[in-house]
Design a protein around this motif. Structure first.
Motif, PDB file in Angstrom:
ATOM      1  N   LEU A 144      -9.513  10.739   3.699  1.00 59.84           N
ATOM      2  CA  LEU A 144      -9.753  10.320   2.328  1.00 59.84           C
ATOM      3  C   LEU A 144     -10.870   9.287   2.325  1.00 59.84           C
ATOM      4  O   LEU A 144     -10.698   8.173   2.824  1.00 59.84           O
ATOM      5  N   ASN A 145     -12.023   9.666   1.797  1.00 66.62           N
ATOM      6  CA  ASN A 145     -13.176   8.774   1.709  1.00 66.62           C
ATOM      7  C   ASN A 145     -13.355   8.393   0.236  1.00 66.62           C
ATOM      8  O   ASN A 145     -14.158   8.975  -0.475  1.00 66.62           O
ATOM      9  N   LEU A 146     -12.556   7.425  -0.204  1.00 68.47           N
ATOM     10  CA  LEU A 146     -12.529   7.009  -1.608  1.00 68.47           C
ATOM     11  C   LEU A 146     -12.872   5.532  -1.686  1.00 68.47           C
ATOM     12  O   LEU A 146     -12.366   4.726  -0.903  1.00 68.47           O
ATOM     13  N   ALA A 203      10.018  11.064  16.390  1.00 70.27           N
ATOM     14  CA  ALA A 203      10.451  11.119  14.993  1.00 70.27           C
ATOM     15  C   ALA A 203       9.305  10.900  14.003  1.00 70.27           C
ATOM     16  O   ALA A 203       9.491  11.078  12.800  1.00 70.27           O
ATOM     17  N   VAL A 204       8.133  10.510  14.490  1.00 69.30           N
ATOM     18  CA  VAL A 204       7.000  10.217  13.604  1.00 69.30           C
ATOM     19  C   VAL A 204       6.387  11.528  13.112  1.00 69.30           C
ATOM     20  O   VAL A 204       5.919  12.345  13.904  1.00 69.30           O
ATOM     21  N   LYS A 205       6.402  11.735  11.807  1.00 72.85           N
ATOM     22  CA  LYS A 205       5.856  12.962  11.210  1.00 72.85           C
ATOM     23  C   LYS A 205       4.535  12.729  10.482  1.00 72.85           C
ATOM     24  O   LYS A 205       3.841  13.687  10.144  1.00 72.85           O
ATOM     25  N   LEU A 206       4.208  11.467  10.234  1.00 79.96           N
ATOM     26  CA  LEU A 206       2.944  11.156   9.575  1.00 79.96           C
ATOM     27  C   LEU A 206       2.398   9.855  10.146  1.00 79.96           C
ATOM     28  O   LEU A 206       3.123   8.855  10.240  1.00 79.96           O
ATOM     29  N   VAL A 207       1.117   9.881  10.521  1.00 80.76           N
ATOM     30  CA  VAL A 207       0.411   8.681  10.980  1.00 80.76           C
ATOM     31  C   VAL A 207      -0.710   8.409   9.982  1.00 80.76           C
ATOM     32  O   VAL A 207      -1.601   9.241   9.787  1.00 80.76           O
ATOM     33  N   VAL A 208      -0.658   7.257   9.317  1.00 86.20           N
ATOM     34  CA  VAL A 208      -1.701   6.858   8.379  1.00 86.20           C
ATOM     35  C   VAL A 208      -2.587   5.822   9.068  1.00 86.20           C
ATOM     36  O   VAL A 208      -2.081   4.834   9.612  1.00 86.20           O
ATOM     37  N   ILE A 209      -3.882   6.050   9.048  1.00 91.26           N
ATOM     38  CA  ILE A 209      -4.836   5.142   9.693  1.00 91.26           C
ATOM     39  C   ILE A 209      -5.709   4.523   8.609  1.00 91.26           C
ATOM     40  O   ILE A 209      -6.552   5.199   8.013  1.00 91.26           O
ATOM     41  N   ASP A 210      -5.489   3.249   8.339  1.00 95.69           N
ATOM     42  CA  ASP A 210      -6.269   2.552   7.323  1.00 95.69           C
ATOM     43  C   ASP A 210      -7.547   1.997   7.937  1.00 95.69           C
ATOM     44  O   ASP A 210      -7.609   1.735   9.143  1.00 95.69           O
ATOM     45  N   GLU A 211      -8.560   1.796   7.076  1.00 94.51           N
ATOM     46  CA  GLU A 211      -9.884   1.352   7.541  1.00 94.51           C
ATOM     47  C   GLU A 211     -10.342   2.236   8.703  1.00 94.51           C
ATOM     48  O   GLU A 211     -10.742   1.771   9.765  1.00 94.51           O
ATOM     49  N   GLY A 212     -10.278   3.551   8.469  1.00 92.56           N
ATOM     50  CA  GLY A 212     -10.539   4.519   9.536  1.00 92.56           C
ATOM     51  C   GLY A 212     -11.970   4.583  10.018  1.00 92.56           C
ATOM     52  O   GLY A 212     -12.272   5.308  10.969  1.00 92.56           O
ATOM     53  N   LEU A 236     -17.636   5.803   5.016  1.00 91.34           N
ATOM     54  CA  LEU A 236     -17.712   6.696   6.169  1.00 91.34           C
ATOM     55  C   LEU A 236     -19.075   7.398   6.171  1.00 91.34           C
ATOM     56  O   LEU A 236     -19.325   8.278   5.340  1.00 91.34           O
ATOM     57  N   PRO A 237     -19.957   7.036   7.088  1.00 86.58           N
ATOM     58  CA  PRO A 237     -21.258   7.706   7.125  1.00 86.58           C
ATOM     59  C   PRO A 237     -21.177   9.143   7.624  1.00 86.58           C
ATOM     60  O   PRO A 237     -22.062   9.948   7.367  1.00 86.58           O
ATOM     61  N   ASN A 238     -20.117   9.470   8.351  1.00 88.57           N
ATOM     62  CA  ASN A 238     -19.959  10.820   8.924  1.00 88.57           C
ATOM     63  C   ASN A 238     -18.596  11.391   8.559  1.00 88.57           C
ATOM     64  O   ASN A 238     -17.840  11.861   9.417  1.00 88.57           O
ATOM     65  N   ALA A 239     -18.288  11.363   7.271  1.00 88.23           N
ATOM     66  CA  ALA A 239     -16.959  11.779   6.814  1.00 88.23           C
ATOM     67  C   ALA A 239     -16.662  13.228   7.176  1.00 88.23           C
ATOM     68  O   ALA A 239     -15.529  13.568   7.548  1.00 88.23           O
ATOM     69  N   GLU A 240     -17.656  14.106   7.079  1.00 90.05           N
ATOM     70  CA  GLU A 240     -17.440  15.526   7.391  1.00 90.05           C
ATOM     71  C   GLU A 240     -17.072  15.720   8.861  1.00 90.05           C
ATOM     72  O   GLU A 240     -16.182  16.509   9.193  1.00 90.05           O
TER      73      GLU A 240
END
Length: 403
Positions: free
Chosen positions: A19-21, A118-127, A164-168
Motif C-alpha cells: 500500500l503506497n498511500l 500461528a501468525v497469519k498476517l505480517v504488517v510492515i509499517d514504514e516499508g 516508495l520510489p520503486n513501489a512496483e
C-alpha cells in the motif's frame, strides 16, 4: 483507492500486498480492517505488526487498543533488547496482535521459531526503510526471510509506506506481481510550497505553484531583550528568521521546524522563544500528561531543563539526544494535545502521527551528507493532516545574505 486497497488487503487469493498511500490515517485504517478480517477468519490466528521505531510502535499500540481491543482482540508489544525472555513469550502468547520492532521480531524468530506458526498476517509499517544504511540493509534481509517464511506457511505480508520510489518492484517481490500494488497520491488537504528567503533587510516568502504570490515583508523587525538591560533587533540570522516565521504561522495551526542535526535543535528552539517574547502564555496541556513530562524531565534532565521550559509554552524539542523516557513522555503529551511548534530532526519524520499545519525545512545537512530525497518528502508530507488544516504549507528556508 481506499476501496481497492481494502480489497487487496482482505483478498484470500494473494500472498501479500503493498500500500503506497500518502495519507497515514488511510494506511492505518486499511491495516486495521485487514487485521480484523484475518482474526475473524481464524480464531487461532495471530497478527505481527512491525514498526521500525518505538515512537511509532507506542502510537500504534494506543490506536489499536482503542479500535481493536474493545472487540476482544488483545494487543501486546515487544520492543528492543537482544534477547527473548520468558516475559516476552508470555506477552506474545497473550496478544492476538503483537506490535514489535524488527530487531525484536528477529530475536523471537531465532529463539522460538515455532511461535510464528500461528501468525497469519505480517504488517510492515514504514516499508520503504530498506537498503541505504546498515540498519535498513538488515531490515531488507529480515524482510526477505519473513517473505519466504510467510510463503511456506500460507500467511500474508502487507507492506505500508507513503514514499516508495520503486513501489512496483516491491509489489512484485512481496506480492508476486505488480497487481499487488495499490498506489495513490491523494491527501485530505491541499499542498502549498514556498521559499523562505532571509536577507539582512528582512524575511520574504514566495509561494510557488499555479498561483504564485510573493510576501516581501512577511516578518517585521522588532526589539528583543539582550542581556539584563540591553535590547537588540530580531531577527538577525537565518535561524531567527525561521523562528519568527514559525511563530507567525503557528497562529494557523501547529508548525514543524525540521533541522538536520540534533545539535541545532536547542538553538532553533531558543530563537522560537525569542520570537514569542517573554510574556508568552503557558500552553493548555492536559494536566496528567504534563505532570508526567514534568517529572520525567526533572529526573532525566534536571530541575531547570531548557526542554521543559520550552514545552511549557508549547514549543517541543525532539531529537535522538533526548533520553528515551523523555521522548516517550513528549510523544504521549503531543498525542493528547497538539503543540504550537515542534523543532525536530528525522526522529519525528517517520511514523509519529501528529497533526501539522506547516512544515519549515531549516537545514537539510545530516553530518557530512544531505538528507535523502525520500526522507525529505516524507517530512514535507507531515503538512496538512486530516482535520488539522485544509491546506498544508511547506517552506524551504534559504540564507540570501551573501548575495
Amino acid at each position: 483507492s481506499q476501496t481497492v486497497a481494502l480489497q487487496l488487503a482482505l483478498s484470500a487469493q494473494n500472498r501479500g500486498g503493498v500500500l503506497n498511500l500518502r495519507n497515514s490515517k488511510e494506511k492505518t485504517r486499511v491495516a486495521e480492517l485487514a487485521i480484523l478480517h484475518t482474526l475473524r477468519a481464524d480464531p487461532s490466528a495471530k497478527v505481527l505488526y512491525l514498526a521500525p521505531f518505538r515512537s511509532l510502535a507506542f502510537e500504534l499500540e494506543r490506536t489499536f487498543s482503542k479500535t481493536l481491543a474493545p472487540l476482544g482482540y488483545s494487543v501486546s508489544h515487544l520492543y528492543g533488547g537482544s534477547r527473548f525472555s520468558g516475559v516476552d513469550r508470555e506477552l506474545f502468547d497473550e496478544g492476538r496482535i503483537t506490535i514489535a520492532t524488527p530487531e525484536k521480531a528477529k530475536v523471537m524468530l531465532r529463539a522460538v521459531p515455532e511461535l510464528f506458526a500461528a501468525v497469519k498476517l505480517v504488517v510492515i509499517d514504514e516499508g520503504h526503510l530498506l537498503g541505504g544504511n546498515e540498519r535498513n540493509v538488515r531490515n531488507e534481509m529480515f524482510l526477505e526471510h519473513l517473505r519466504l517464511l510467510v510463503c511456506q506457511r500460507g500467511a500474508r505480508i502487507l507492506l505500508l509506506s507513503a514514499v516508495l520510489p520503486n513501489a512496483e518492484d516491491l509489489a512484485a517481490w512481496v506480492g508476486g506481481g505488480v497487481d499487488a500494488l495499490v498506489k495513490s497520491s491523494w491527501k485530505p488537504s491541499a499542498e502549498r510550497f514556498g521559499i523562505l528567503r532571509w536577507k539582512s533587510t528582512g524575511v520574504s516568502i514566495e509561494w510557488l505553484g499555479g498561483e504564485r504570490c510573493f510576501n516581501p515583508h512577511f516578518i517585521d523587525f522588532k526589539e528583543v531583550p539582550k542581556g539584563k538591560k540591553g535590547k537588540r533587533m530580531f531577527p538577525v540570522s537565518k535561524t531567527e528568521a525561521v523562528a519568527a516565521t514559525a511563530s507567525r504561522l503557528a497562529k494557523l495551526g501547529p508548525v514543524l521546524i525540521f533541522t538536520g542535526q540534533a545539535r541545532w535543535v536547542p538553538s532553533m528552539a531558543k530563537a522560537v522563544l525569542l520570537a514569542f517574547g517573554p510574556d508568552a502564555p503557558a500552553h493548555p496541556w492536559p494536566e496528567t500528561e504534563w505532570r508526567l513530562l514534568d517529572a520525567v524531565c526533572k529526573e532525566e534532565l534536571g530541575d531547570n531543563s531548557f526542554e521543559l521550559a520550552a514545552a511549557r509554552i508549547g514549543v517541543i524539542c525532539h531529537s535522538n539526544k533526548l533520553p528515551p523516557q523523555v521522548r516517550i513522555s513528549i510523544e504521549k503529551l503531543m498525542a493528547k494535545c497538539p503543540p504550537r511548534i515542534i523543532v525536530a530532526t528525522t526522529t519525528l519524520g517517520q511514523g509519529v502521527n501528529i497533526g501539522i499545519s506547516s512544515v519549515i525545512v531549516a537545514t537539510t545537512s545530516i553530518g557530512t551528507s544531505q538528507i535523502s530525497k525520500r526522507d525529505f518528502w516524507n517530512i514535507c508530507g507531515r503538512a496538512g493532516r486530516a482535520f488539522v488544516d485544509g491546506e498544508g504549507k511547506v517552506l524551504f528556508a534559504m540564507d540570501m545574505t551573501s548575495e
